[in-house]
Design a protein around this motif. Structure first.
Motif, PDB file in Angstrom:
ATOM      1  N   ILE A 136       0.856  -1.187   0.000  1.00  0.00           N
ATOM      2  CA  ILE A 136       0.000   0.000   0.000  1.00  0.00           C
ATOM      3  C   ILE A 136       0.892   1.237   0.000  1.00  0.00           C
ATOM      4  O   ILE A 136       1.841   1.344   0.774  1.00  0.00           O
ATOM      5  CB  ILE A 136      -0.940   0.015   1.218  1.00  0.00           C
ATOM      6  CG1 ILE A 136      -1.959  -1.121   1.094  1.00  0.00           C
ATOM      7  CG2 ILE A 136      -1.660   1.347   1.345  1.00  0.00           C
ATOM      8  CD1 ILE A 136      -2.881  -1.235   2.282  1.00  0.00           C
ATOM      9  N   SER A 137       0.605   2.178  -0.881  1.00  0.00           N
ATOM     10  CA  SER A 137       1.529   3.296  -1.098  1.00  0.00           C
ATOM     11  C   SER A 137       1.634   4.238   0.095  1.00  0.00           C
ATOM     12  O   SER A 137       2.690   4.807   0.344  1.00  0.00           O
ATOM     13  CB  SER A 137       1.117   4.085  -2.343  1.00  0.00           C
ATOM     14  OG  SER A 137      -0.206   4.570  -2.202  1.00  0.00           O
ATOM     15  N   THR A 138       0.559   4.391   0.846  1.00  0.00           N
ATOM     16  CA  THR A 138       0.584   5.293   2.000  1.00  0.00           C
ATOM     17  C   THR A 138       1.057   4.532   3.237  1.00  0.00           C
ATOM     18  O   THR A 138       0.414   3.564   3.643  1.00  0.00           O
ATOM     19  CB  THR A 138      -0.818   5.865   2.268  1.00  0.00           C
ATOM     20  OG1 THR A 138      -1.295   6.498   1.085  1.00  0.00           O
ATOM     21  CG2 THR A 138      -0.776   6.881   3.408  1.00  0.00           C
ATOM     22  N   SER A 153      -8.125   3.513   2.894  1.00  0.00           N
ATOM     23  CA  SER A 153      -6.907   4.102   3.448  1.00  0.00           C
ATOM     24  C   SER A 153      -7.211   5.549   3.817  1.00  0.00           C
ATOM     25  O   SER A 153      -8.347   6.025   3.700  1.00  0.00           O
ATOM     26  CB  SER A 153      -5.772   4.042   2.420  1.00  0.00           C
ATOM     27  OG  SER A 153      -5.963   5.018   1.410  1.00  0.00           O
ATOM     28  N   ASN A 154      -6.157   6.276   4.219  1.00  0.00           N
ATOM     29  CA  ASN A 154      -6.392   7.678   4.555  1.00  0.00           C
ATOM     30  C   ASN A 154      -6.435   8.572   3.326  1.00  0.00           C
ATOM     31  O   ASN A 154      -6.384   9.785   3.430  1.00  0.00           O
ATOM     32  CB  ASN A 154      -5.335   8.192   5.542  1.00  0.00           C
ATOM     33  CG  ASN A 154      -3.948   8.245   4.949  1.00  0.00           C
ATOM     34  OD1 ASN A 154      -3.721   7.798   3.829  1.00  0.00           O
ATOM     35  ND2 ASN A 154      -3.008   8.778   5.714  1.00  0.00           N
ATOM     36  N   ARG A 155      -6.532   7.955   2.150  1.00  0.00           N
ATOM     37  CA  ARG A 155      -6.776   8.720   0.930  1.00  0.00           C
ATOM     38  C   ARG A 155      -8.115   9.448   1.044  1.00  0.00           C
ATOM     39  O   ARG A 155      -8.255  10.583   0.602  1.00  0.00           O
ATOM     40  CB  ARG A 155      -6.789   7.760  -0.264  1.00  0.00           C
ATOM     41  CG  ARG A 155      -7.060   8.420  -1.593  1.00  0.00           C
ATOM     42  CD  ARG A 155      -5.892   9.243  -2.041  1.00  0.00           C
ATOM     43  NE  ARG A 155      -6.011   9.621  -3.440  1.00  0.00           N
ATOM     44  CZ  ARG A 155      -5.224  10.495  -4.017  1.00  0.00           C
ATOM     45  NH1 ARG A 155      -4.262  11.065  -3.339  1.00  0.00           N
ATOM     46  NH2 ARG A 155      -5.376  10.792  -5.282  1.00  0.00           N
ATOM     47  N   ILE A 156      -9.099   8.765   1.616  1.00  0.00           N
ATOM     48  CA  ILE A 156     -10.414   9.369   1.837  1.00  0.00           C
ATOM     49  C   ILE A 156     -10.487   9.890   3.268  1.00  0.00           C
ATOM     50  O   ILE A 156     -10.031   9.234   4.204  1.00  0.00           O
ATOM     51  CB  ILE A 156     -11.536   8.325   1.602  1.00  0.00           C
ATOM     52  CG1 ILE A 156     -11.442   7.753   0.180  1.00  0.00           C
ATOM     53  CG2 ILE A 156     -12.906   8.939   1.836  1.00  0.00           C
ATOM     54  CD1 ILE A 156     -11.650   8.765  -0.921  1.00  0.00           C
ATOM     55  N   ARG A 157     -11.052  11.041   3.452  1.00  0.00           N
ATOM     56  CA  ARG A 157     -11.171  11.613   4.788  1.00  0.00           C
ATOM     57  C   ARG A 157     -12.050  10.728   5.668  1.00  0.00           C
ATOM     58  O   ARG A 157     -13.111  10.264   5.252  1.00  0.00           O
ATOM     59  CB  ARG A 157     -11.772  13.022   4.700  1.00  0.00           C
ATOM     60  CG  ARG A 157     -10.848  14.028   4.015  1.00  0.00           C
ATOM     61  CD  ARG A 157     -11.508  15.378   3.863  1.00  0.00           C
ATOM     62  NE  ARG A 157     -10.593  16.339   3.267  1.00  0.00           N
ATOM     63  CZ  ARG A 157     -10.926  17.561   2.879  1.00  0.00           C
ATOM     64  NH1 ARG A 157     -12.190  17.969   3.031  1.00  0.00           N
ATOM     65  NH2 ARG A 157     -10.024  18.370   2.358  1.00  0.00           N
ATOM     66  N   ASP A 158     -11.585  10.518   6.887  1.00  0.00           N
ATOM     67  CA  ASP A 158     -12.320   9.630   7.796  1.00  0.00           C
ATOM     68  C   ASP A 158     -13.742  10.111   8.029  1.00  0.00           C
ATOM     69  O   ASP A 158     -14.686   9.301   8.098  1.00  0.00           O
ATOM     70  CB  ASP A 158     -11.583   9.545   9.136  1.00  0.00           C
ATOM     71  CG  ASP A 158     -10.283   8.768   9.032  1.00  0.00           C
ATOM     72  OD1 ASP A 158     -10.141   7.989   8.075  1.00  0.00           O
ATOM     73  OD2 ASP A 158      -9.408   8.953   9.897  1.00  0.00           O
ATOM     74  N   GLU A 159     -13.916  11.426   8.124  1.00  0.00           N
ATOM     75  CA  GLU A 159     -15.253  11.946   8.404  1.00  0.00           C
ATOM     76  C   GLU A 159     -16.180  11.840   7.190  1.00  0.00           C
ATOM     77  O   GLU A 159     -17.410  11.868   7.321  1.00  0.00           O
ATOM     78  CB  GLU A 159     -15.177  13.406   8.865  1.00  0.00           C
ATOM     79  CG  GLU A 159     -14.643  14.405   7.847  1.00  0.00           C
ATOM     80  CD  GLU A 159     -13.126  14.533   7.867  1.00  0.00           C
ATOM     81  OE1 GLU A 159     -12.630  15.559   7.357  1.00  0.00           O
ATOM     82  OE2 GLU A 159     -12.459  13.619   8.389  1.00  0.00           O
ATOM     83  N   SER A 160     -15.585  11.707   5.997  1.00  0.00           N
ATOM     84  CA  SER A 160     -16.391  11.609   4.780  1.00  0.00           C
ATOM     85  C   SER A 160     -16.780  10.179   4.441  1.00  0.00           C
ATOM     86  O   SER A 160     -17.848   9.924   3.866  1.00  0.00           O
ATOM     87  CB  SER A 160     -15.633  12.218   3.596  1.00  0.00           C
ATOM     88  OG  SER A 160     -15.332  13.579   3.814  1.00  0.00           O
ATOM     89  N   ARG A 161     -15.919   9.218   4.777  1.00  0.00           N
ATOM     90  CA  ARG A 161     -16.093   7.838   4.312  1.00  0.00           C
ATOM     91  C   ARG A 161     -17.459   7.241   4.645  1.00  0.00           C
ATOM     92  O   ARG A 161     -18.054   6.545   3.793  1.00  0.00           O
ATOM     93  CB  ARG A 161     -14.962   6.958   4.856  1.00  0.00           C
ATOM     94  CG  ARG A 161     -14.932   5.569   4.208  1.00  0.00           C
ATOM     95  CD  ARG A 161     -13.786   4.713   4.742  1.00  0.00           C
ATOM     96  NE  ARG A 161     -12.497   5.292   4.442  1.00  0.00           N
ATOM     97  CZ  ARG A 161     -11.700   5.857   5.340  1.00  0.00           C
ATOM     98  NH1 ARG A 161     -12.068   5.905   6.611  1.00  0.00           N
ATOM     99  NH2 ARG A 161     -10.543   6.367   5.000  1.00  0.00           N
ATOM    100  N   ALA A 216      -7.492   2.105  -1.780  1.00  0.00           N
ATOM    101  CA  ALA A 216      -7.423   3.563  -1.645  1.00  0.00           C
ATOM    102  C   ALA A 216      -8.602   4.100  -0.828  1.00  0.00           C
ATOM    103  O   ALA A 216      -8.441   5.005  -0.002  1.00  0.00           O
ATOM    104  CB  ALA A 216      -7.393   4.209  -3.026  1.00  0.00           C
ATOM    105  N   PHE A 217      -9.797   3.525  -1.041  1.00  0.00           N
ATOM    106  CA  PHE A 217     -10.975   4.015  -0.320  1.00  0.00           C
ATOM    107  C   PHE A 217     -10.852   3.778   1.177  1.00  0.00           C
ATOM    108  O   PHE A 217     -11.243   4.624   1.984  1.00  0.00           O
ATOM    109  CB  PHE A 217     -12.229   3.319  -0.857  1.00  0.00           C
ATOM    110  CG  PHE A 217     -13.512   3.784  -0.209  1.00  0.00           C
ATOM    111  CD1 PHE A 217     -14.145   4.940  -0.625  1.00  0.00           C
ATOM    112  CD2 PHE A 217     -14.089   3.055   0.828  1.00  0.00           C
ATOM    113  CE1 PHE A 217     -15.327   5.375  -0.022  1.00  0.00           C
ATOM    114  CE2 PHE A 217     -15.266   3.471   1.435  1.00  0.00           C
ATOM    115  CZ  PHE A 217     -15.886   4.638   1.006  1.00  0.00           C
TER     116      PHE A 217
END
Length: 514
Positions: free
Chosen positions: A261-263, A456-464, A453-454
């Protein structure tokens, strides 16, 4: 005898006398050469045992031998304190003039690089065993505050009796000092360098895990996951592409893809990787068929460590003919051992029976769509835009035109959050006439990429919690059309997030946008 003949005779006699270091280590033969030095077999005359001695070279462009030597002595002595069966023991460090010598345990075994290059891909359960032992060595180092920085097949030794040894602890870290060079060089093997290191960040324990994942990918596939024809292309692949496993599935595939995973913050932990590798090591039944050239064996003998990893991969392994697409529900059942092994753990599977990033069925994933000729979305526009959001719903029969891309501060229906060249094709390989891998396999690759990616922290935790994600892949007709010579030969997969409630979005849903 002339003066010239006398000098030649004296030189020959001097060469015949073995060099002795520190009054006790007699150099016998050269074992191999690498990027950071020469390895000799030597005899410790005090206690009568043979040892390996690595003579370190000052890095190119380094202009301070004193700084280099000081740092090598400090870091390698620190690494020498490690006590793990899979760590090559350091006995002594010697400074002799401008040269630095590391006296180490002599391990008479080939490197993992040599084994794979000579024998071909290894059985998955054997790769898992190797991974377990290397991981144990890394955990011992990380617990001691040491990051290896150069985990690669050339530094992993595989013995006849199943022993595995990881060497060169402390050396890469010792060399990686900005005071030694003004060229901005990166120390380590580019093909095994974690994305955060390529981006200029400090090496982390998670960076070693990424490198181990790349090494295990090489062991099970027989090809390097990111190496391309140039260093620049290799680094680009590391930062932007996702490799595809063809010889591994289940927990081994989950471990490898989890480490890749890249991050770094989203990468699986050493403990999670350890559990998956332990599961995979007990599953010899899914080893691939015997490759040309003979049977795989559990132990190997002979051979010298190579100094080069060999040529980069140039294409795909043969692909099976396209299979009928399974139902969306079937493809969403992300279980360990299934066809979506890359995301069995990462995007919704289990870790030893316990949820890691989501439930065993990823309810956040919508049905995967195809685009292009005879695809679900026949009219699309993905390239040439500096925007990430579209003001039209995504679905079968819909279209995305250049007019639909808008600023994300405006109300919109979907946001592009990730994309990748299908199956890791690099810029140089975009025009390679690779056969269509099949709808099912291509969808699995895209869902792995989008799911990782979804979650991971690519997406904001509050948005997911308020989002769903959807993968989009080229149709077979589109794949063939681009193979046949369009202006844009790329065959990309795309990942979008959409509102879970069917409404609209406003603002970025991601923590970072490339």
């Amino acid at each position: 005898m002339t003066d010239e003949q006398l000098r030649q005779t004296q030189t020959t006699r001097a060469a015949a006398v073995p060099r002795v270091l520190a009054g006790r280590y007699r150099l016998l033969t050269e074992l191999g050469r690498g990027g950071m030095g020469v390895v000799h077999r030597a005899e410790d005359t005090v206690i009568g045992r043979h040892v390996a001695i690595k003579e370190l070279r000052l890095p190119d462009a380094a202009d301070d031998a004193g700084v280099f030597q000081e740092r090598v002595l400090r870091e390698v002595r620190t690494g020498g304190k490690l006590n793990d069966p899979a760590v090559v023991t350091v006995y002594d460090v010697i400074a002799d003039g401008d040269a630095t010598f590391i006296v180490m345990e002599l391990v008479e075994a080939p490197t993992l690089s040599t084994v794979v290059r000579s024998q071909g891909p290894l059985p998955p359960h054997q790769v898992a065993l190797i991974g377990e032992r290397v991981l144990a060595a890394l955990q011992a180092a990380h617990n001691a505050g040491i990051v290896h920085r150069d985990v690669k097949p050339g530094n992993i030794m595989v013995g006849q009796n199943g022993r595995v040894k990881l060497t060169d602890f402390g050396i890469a870290q010792a060399v990686d000092d900005p005071r030694l060079t003004t060229s901005g060089m990166l120390v380590g093997s580019p093909a095994f360098m974690a994305p955060e290191r390529v981006a200029g960040r400090e090496a982390l324990p998670a960076s070693d895990l990424w490198s181990l994942g790349a090494a295990l990918f090489f062991a099970v596939e027989g090809t390097l996951p990111f190496e391309r024809s140039t260093t620049a292309a290799t680094l680009h692949a590391i930062m932007n592409e996702v490799p595809y496993l063809t010889h591994a599935q289940g927990p081994l595939a989950s471990a490898i893809m989890g480490m890749l995973i890249s991050t770094p913050e989203a990468r699986i932990t050493a403990e999670q990787a350890k559990g998956l590798l332990a599961m995979a090591a007990q599953q010899p039944g899914y080893a691939p068929s015997t490759p040309p050239g003979g049977q795989h064996t559990a132990a190997y003998a002979g051979g010298q460590p190579p100094t080069m990893m060999g040529p980069p991969p140039t294409g795909f392994a043969p692909q099976p003919p396209p299979a009928p697409r399974r139902s969306t529900a079937a493809r969403r059942a992300l279980t360990v051992g299934g066809v979506l092994a890359a995301v069995a753990l990462l995007a919704g599977g289990f870790f030893l029976g316990k949820p890691v990033w989501g439930p065993s069925v990823d309810d956040a994933m919508l049905p995967t769509l195809t685009y292009g000729r005879s695809g679900d979305m026949r009219s699309y526009y993905f390239s040439g835009s500096s925007y990430y959001c579209v003001n039209t719903p995504i679905g079968a029969g819909r279209s995305i035109t250049s007019e639909n891309w808008v600023d994300c501060d405006e109300d919109h229906d979907a946001q592009l959050y990730e994309s990748a060249a299908a199956y890791g094709l690099s810029t140089e390989q975009d025009t390679v006439p690779a056969s269509f891998p099949g709808d099912e396999s291509l969808a699995a690759f895209a869902e792995a990429k989008c799911g990782m990616a979804f979650h991971s922290n690519r997406i904001r935790d509050e948005s997911r919690p308020n989002l769903k994600y959807q993968a989009m892949v080229p149709s077979q007709g589109e794949w063939q059309r681009r193979m046949d010579g369009t202006d844009d030969p790329r065959r990309n997969v795309y990942c979008f997030v959409v509102p879970a409630d069917g409404g609209r979005l406003n603002g970025f849903q991601t923590n970072q946008v490339d």
